[in-house]
Write an enzyme that holds these catalytic residues in place. Structure first.
Site, PDB file in Angstrom:
ATOM      1  N   ASP A   1      -9.137  -0.130   4.124  1.00  0.00           N
ATOM      2  CA  ASP A   1      -8.838  -1.078   3.039  1.00  0.00           C
ATOM      3  C   ASP A   1     -10.115  -1.429   2.254  1.00  0.00           C
ATOM      4  OD1 ASP A   1      -7.041  -2.458   1.516  1.00  0.00           O
ATOM      5  OD2 ASP A   1      -6.634  -4.040   2.969  1.00  0.00           O
TER       6      ASP A   1
ATOM      7  N   GLU B   1       2.526  -7.111   3.124  1.00  0.00           N
ATOM      8  CA  GLU B   1       1.190  -7.341   3.695  1.00  0.00           C
ATOM      9  C   GLU B   1       0.920  -8.826   3.960  1.00  0.00           C
ATOM     10  OE1 GLU B   1      -2.000  -6.665   0.930  1.00  0.00           O
ATOM     11  OE2 GLU B   1      -3.552  -6.923   2.445  1.00  0.00           O
TER      12      GLU B   1
HETATM   13  N1  HPA Z   1      -4.092  -5.934  -0.612  1.00  0.00           N
HETATM   14  C1  HPA Z   1      -3.965  -6.417  -1.819  1.00  0.00           C
HETATM   15  N2  HPA Z   1      -4.930  -6.340  -2.712  1.00  0.00           N
HETATM   16  C2  HPA Z   1      -6.077  -5.767  -2.369  1.00  0.00           C
HETATM   17  C3  HPA Z   1      -6.256  -5.265  -1.127  1.00  0.00           C
HETATM   18  C4  HPA Z   1      -5.201  -5.316  -0.211  1.00  0.00           C
HETATM   19  O1  HPA Z   1      -5.242  -4.803   0.905  1.00  0.00           O
HETATM   20  N3  HPA Z   1      -7.513  -4.780  -1.084  1.00  0.00           N
HETATM   21  C5  HPA Z   1      -8.062  -4.955  -2.293  1.00  0.00           C
HETATM   22  N4  HPA Z   1      -7.198  -5.550  -3.071  1.00  0.00           N
HETATM   23 ZN    ZN Z   2      -5.355  -2.462   0.079  1.00  0.00          ZN
END
Ligand code: HPA
Ligand code: ZN
Length: 348
Positions: A284, A203
């Site tokens: 998300d 990510e």
């Molecule tokens: N990524 C990593 N940590 C997180 C995310 C995410 O998308 N959303 C909330 N905590």
């Molecule tokens: Zn997430």
């Protein structure tokens, strides 16, 4: 894509597999809970804080929101409001993350957190046409030992009949500088408990596809959360596509939170689909981006240039990627087909 009318995307019955309950808290609720928790925010409106230039800068704000949650009633309230708000935009079923490391370190009881979330889910389910299961996320910033401890405590609750909504374990939070393979004991313990497994990987800006491979081969996950870095490794991409491992992609988050792309037009979602990956669309942390699931479908349609037919397929792919059994998936699909047949969504 030539879809008109503000409610078309809300009208599509949708599932969501990548949504953090703490990232869905209404700004007005954040203000109220922060005041009650005794650490009022440094601003009048939390939305003034909701600007991010990296995943880690987002997490600093996410943790502020998490710190407002102190009691079983707080957890119940945010779960309830989250699902009622989601249902207004077509959410029918969610597998929802909660990440309790910070709260457990501060002395909260995991049983109370899970009980509160369950209270809120059950209250929402009686009021709106939505269902929800929970996925307990390991906060990678707290390290592998805390991750294993969380899974063991979930096991205690499961054995006591106190975690019937918890169907899986995941891992979120910071990605850079984390040795993901070190979380293998926690994921192995989750597997022994019969819990489903997923993990955020690939990510953050600076994270390549390696964490995706580790999540699959070392942690044994069945889904990948985000996973957008997979486009950098064609061999891994082909393998994940052929094995049908779902990727829960959050396109707007990848632009606004991770800052991995300047706009949705640069997002690899269309290329991922074209390459045969099973991808799903998710929000998300919608309340921390002024987003909702209907708006995310609209943004993907407009920003990535998807046709109406592709969006319908994406909604179905979401259903296929759930951890529901075949009969429950079939029921969701029938709901989807019945509603979508009546929507004014033209073929592109
Ligand atoms: N990524 C990593 N940590 C997180 C995310 C995410 O998308 N959303 C909330 N905590
Ligand atoms: Zn997430």
């Amino acid at each position: 894509m030539a879809v008109t009318g503000p409610d078309v995307y809300d009208g599509i019955p949708k599932v969501e597999l990548h949504c953090h309950v703490e990232g869905t808290v209404r700004p007005s609720t954040v203000v109220e809970l922060a005041r009650r928790a005794g650490h009022p925010l440094p601003v009048d409106d939390p939305r003034q804080l909701y600007r991010y230039d990296s995943l880690d800068s987002f997490l600093a704000i996410f943790w502020l929101v998490q710190e407002t949650l102190l009691t079983r009633d707080d957890w119940a309230r945010i779960a309830y409001e989250s699902l009622v708000d989601g249902a207004a935009h077509g959410l029918r079923y969610r597998e929802m993350f909660f990440t309790p490391a910070r709260h457990l370190a501060a002395g909260q009881d995991l049983g109370e957190i899970v009980a509160g979330l369950t209270d809120g889910i059950e209250a929402a389910e009686t009021e709106v046409p939505v269902r929800c299961a929970l996925v307990a996320d390991i906060d990678k910033a707290y390290g592998p030992a805390a991750g294993l401890e969380l899974v063991d405590r979930i096991g205690d609750l499961l054995r006591g009949g106190r975690a019937r909504r918890v169907i899986g374990v995941g891992a979120d939070s910071t990605e850079l500088g984390v040795d993901l393979a070190a979380f293998a004991p926690a994921f192995a313990a989750a597997g022994r408990l019969g819990l489903r497994r997923t993990c955020h990987a690939g990510e953050a800006v600076g994270a390549g596809p390696e964490n995706i491979r580790i999540a699959i081969d070392v942690l044994g996950v069945e889904r990948i959360d985000h996973g957008i870095a997979i486009v950098e490794d064609p061999a891994l991409l082909r393998r994940v596509a052929s094995e049908g491992i779902p990727l829960t992609v959050c396109p707007t988050s990848n632009v606004v939170i991770a800052n991995r792309y300047a706009s949705l037009a640069e997002h690899p979602l269309p290329a991922m689909r074209d390459a045969g990956l099973l991808v799903t669309i998710n929000t998300d942390d919608p309340a921390m981006m002024g987003l909702d699931l209907g708006a995310e479908y609209r943004a993907v349609a407009d920003g990535c240039g998807f046709t109406a037919a592709s969006l319908a397929e994406l909604a179905i792919d979401g259903i296929r990627s759930t951890w529901l059994d075949a009969s429950e998936q079939a029921a969701l699909r029938a709901d989807f087909e019945g509603v979508v047949a009546g929507l004014p969504v033209p073929e592109a």
